[in-house]
Design an enzyme around this catalytic site. Structure first.
Site, short mmCIF file in Angstrom:
data_model
loop_
_atom_site.label_atom_id
_atom_site.label_comp_id
_atom_site.label_asym_id
_atom_site.label_seq_id
_atom_site.Cartn_x
_atom_site.Cartn_y
_atom_site.Cartn_z
N HIS A 32 0.86 -1.18 0.00
CA HIS A 32 0.00 0.00 0.00
C HIS A 32 0.91 1.24 0.00
O HIS A 32 2.02 1.20 0.53
CB HIS A 32 -0.84 -0.05 1.28
CG HIS A 32 -1.91 0.98 1.40
ND1 HIS A 32 -1.65 2.30 1.71
CD2 HIS A 32 -3.26 0.89 1.26
CE1 HIS A 32 -2.79 2.97 1.77
NE2 HIS A 32 -3.79 2.13 1.50
N ASP A 68 3.14 -4.24 7.97
CA ASP A 68 1.92 -3.45 7.82
C ASP A 68 0.76 -4.39 8.08
O ASP A 68 0.44 -5.25 7.26
CB ASP A 68 1.87 -2.86 6.41
CG ASP A 68 0.53 -2.19 6.11
OD1 ASP A 68 -0.39 -2.26 6.95
OD2 ASP A 68 0.41 -1.60 5.01
N GLN A 71 -4.39 -4.91 7.05
CA GLN A 71 -5.33 -5.93 6.58
C GLN A 71 -5.20 -7.25 7.33
O GLN A 71 -6.16 -8.01 7.42
CB GLN A 71 -5.10 -6.20 5.07
CG GLN A 71 -5.34 -5.00 4.18
CD GLN A 71 -6.79 -4.53 4.16
OE1 GLN A 71 -7.71 -5.27 4.51
NE2 GLN A 71 -7.00 -3.28 3.77
N LYS A 128 -10.33 -0.76 10.79
CA LYS A 128 -10.50 -2.00 10.02
C LYS A 128 -10.70 -3.20 10.95
O LYS A 128 -11.01 -4.30 10.50
CB LYS A 128 -9.28 -2.22 9.11
CG LYS A 128 -9.11 -1.15 8.03
CD LYS A 128 -8.02 -1.54 7.06
CE LYS A 128 -7.37 -0.36 6.39
NZ LYS A 128 -8.13 0.25 5.30
N CYS A 133 -4.89 2.49 -3.60
CA CYS A 133 -3.62 3.00 -3.04
C CYS A 133 -2.45 2.05 -3.31
O CYS A 133 -1.55 1.91 -2.48
CB CYS A 133 -3.74 3.28 -1.55
SG CYS A 133 -4.95 4.53 -1.15
#
Lengths: 135, 417
Positions: free
Chosen positions: B131, B208, B211, B234, B373
């Protein structure tokens, strides 16, 4: 004005666009994109005696952005620069004959925005500061 | 796990009752089929009620007021921090920094660690599926420090090509920044293998987790990583709150990122001493209610259990795969169903993703269209945009069917056979 975004008018232009391609010797070329959608459009105009003799476009993106470019090309051929200066965003949206949400107006107005930039550029090239642009 | 057994332990109808938004009809009267969970997840009433409780009963600034409200809100916030620690298996609660979200968390590391430790010629190892939030901050700090960006190549089906890892990982690699779960391809990355090799070379590893954390890939000690960034919204929590986990030793070595109130110990006219962790990286007023709401969200997902969540989401993803692959002209990007989380991005020949999203919306199906993104990834895929369906545990098999029917409708509108 239709509520159906993808009516025959839009889809016909999307599938069989008017003047998708390139000019050999364009007077002016400009392209831009809609970073949100990735729509991309390039316009090429041949101007003679302050009149659009030919207008062509190329690009890729959603049906709205591409159909709008096709509709615009058909609309502006034969028009004078003076007439194009008077051509407003609302006129462009009217030509699409569909009702666009705020976010999709960016798609519908991408080629219009490019055209307006071209007109400014042409005016600047001429050093036109004499008020004849209707200011 | 068999279908019957799963349904008996996982009552999706009951779960959906916890999410007020899910049974509110859309403006066009249709029921909402929310498949844009990768962008943001819906909030259970337990989270919404926690926010209301906070604002109605103990709203105050944290770590400041010597009064009843200040004490209570500070206690609630620190309890939320402890819940985050437990969730991700961190050793110490001081290693949990509250931020505004994943983006700020990664920027914090890029800035506070990068500016201090990156030397000209040092290397940062990235890859094209990241991303922009895990790419652009590294570009900026590399540019400033004269460091070099290197990229783990991708396999044809959109996984990290680990056979090339030994070539791109060098003695100059200072940090590997990698997503736990690709927000477009859905690929679950083998963090353990990457971390082991990176650490053997003396490199740090930042994951990261925007997700991956909502789907239960969370433990910072198994496999061991050095930084983890993720967002509250999220994870069924509020917007405006995120987390940076960092190993204590690293966080202590780093200089502050943002400066101001709360992050200081002693301020003089010409210089200052900084507070201990985690306050050192929490300048200004935190998103207090949001942090407390995140604690409620963590309680909620842990109450369901990540194993049950994973099993249900797997069913959704498998069904989506099976049915989407039957639609003419539809192409799913990314790896096979066994190597991905509950994200399925695709293209449909003849229908641009934005037109697709618009037409799905008319059928009540909310998805995302665009480059998500990840412009370099879409360049790699050689498409300008994709349509993405991302599933959460409150989605149903019937909603997967609704997605596929809506895609067929879109194809019909575009006069495709």
């Amino acid at each position: 004005m239709s509520d159906d975004l993808y009516d025959d008018h839009i889809l016909d232009h999307y599938e069989s666009p008017y003047h998708r391609g390139h000019l050999d010797m364009p007077t002016i070329v400009h392209e831009d994109e809609n970073p949100l959608c990735g729509d991309q459009v390039r316009l090429e105009l041949l101007i003679e005696n302050d009149r659009v003799r030919e207008a062509w476009f190329d690009g890729h993106g959603c049906a709205i952005s591409q159909a709008a470019a096709s509709i615009l090309m058909k609309e502006i051929e034969g028009k004078t620069l003076e007439e194009l200066r008077a051509f407003q965003a609302k006129d462009m949206l009217d030509k699409l004959k569909i009702r666009l949400t705020a976010s999709r107006q960016k798609c519908g107005l991408l080629s219009f925005k490019i055209l307006k930039t071209m007109i400014y550029t042409l005016d600047e090239r001429k050093g036109q500061g004499d008020g004849s642009d209707g200011a | 796990m068999s279908h019957v057994a799963l349904e008996s332990v996982f009552d999706v109808t009951a779960i959906r009752r916890d999410f007020p938004i899910l049974d509110k009809p859309l403006p066009n009267g249709l029921p909402l089929v929310y498949l844009d969970n990768g962008a943001t997840a819906q909030k259970p009433r337990q989270v919404i009620e926690k926010l209301v409780e906070c604002y109605e009963n103990y709203n105050a600034n944290v770590h400041r007021g010597i009064h009843a409200l200040g004490d209570r809100v500070t206690t609630e916030l620190e309890e939320a921090r402890e819940k985050v620690r437990t969730l991700i298996g961190a050793d110490e609660v001081e290693e949990i920094i509250f931020t505004s979200g994943t983006t700020m968390s990664i920027n914090l590391v890029a800035d506070a660690w990068g500016r201090k430790f990156l030397q000209p010629g040092d290397e940062l190892l990235l890859n094209e599926m990241e991303h922009h939030a895990n790419l652009v901050p590294w570009q900026q700090i590399a540019h400033e420090r004269g460091a070099v960006l290197r990229f783990i190549p991708l396999t044809a089906d959109g996984r990290l090509d680990l056979s090339a890892l030994d070539d791109v990982l060098t003695d100059r690699t200072k940090l590997v920044a990698v997503t736990g779960l690709s927000n477009v391809l859905g690929t679950i990355n083998p963090i353990g293998e990457i971390a082991a090799k990176a650490h053997a070379r003396g490199s740090l590893v930042l994951v990261d987790g925007a997700q991956s954390v909502p789907h239960g890939y969370v433990d910072v000690n198994c496999p061991q990583i050095d930084f983890l960034a993720f967002s509250g919204h999220k994870l069924y929590g509020p917007t405006g709150i995120g987390v940076l986990y960092g190993r204590r030793r690293l966080l202590e070595q780093m200089d502050p990122f943002l400066c101001g109130g709360n992050m200081i110990r002693r301020v003089r006219k010409e210089s200052s001493d900084f507070a201990d962790l985690p306050s050192k990286f929490e300048a200004g007023t935190l998103p207090v209610a949001q942090a407390i709401g995140l604690g409620a969200a963590i309680d909620y997902v842990q109450g369901i259990g990540f194993d049950a969540i994973a099993a249900h989401e797997r069913q959704l993803t498998e069904r989506a795969f099976r049915q989407l692959n039957e639609i003419p002209g539809l192409k799913i990007v990314g790896p096979g169903v066994s190597e991905r989380g509950s994200i399925v991005s695709f293209t449909v020949e003849g229908v641009h993703p934005h037109d697709m999203a618009e037409l799905l919306d008319r059928r009540g199906v909310a998805v995302r269209a665009g480059h998500h993104c990840t412009m370099p990834l879409h360049e790699w895929l050689q498409v300008t945009a994709t349509t993405r369906a991302s599933f959460a545990f409150y989605n149903t098999l019937a909603e997967v069917d609704a997605l596929c029917e809506a895609i067929q409708y879109a194809r019909k509108v575009f006069r495709l056979k």
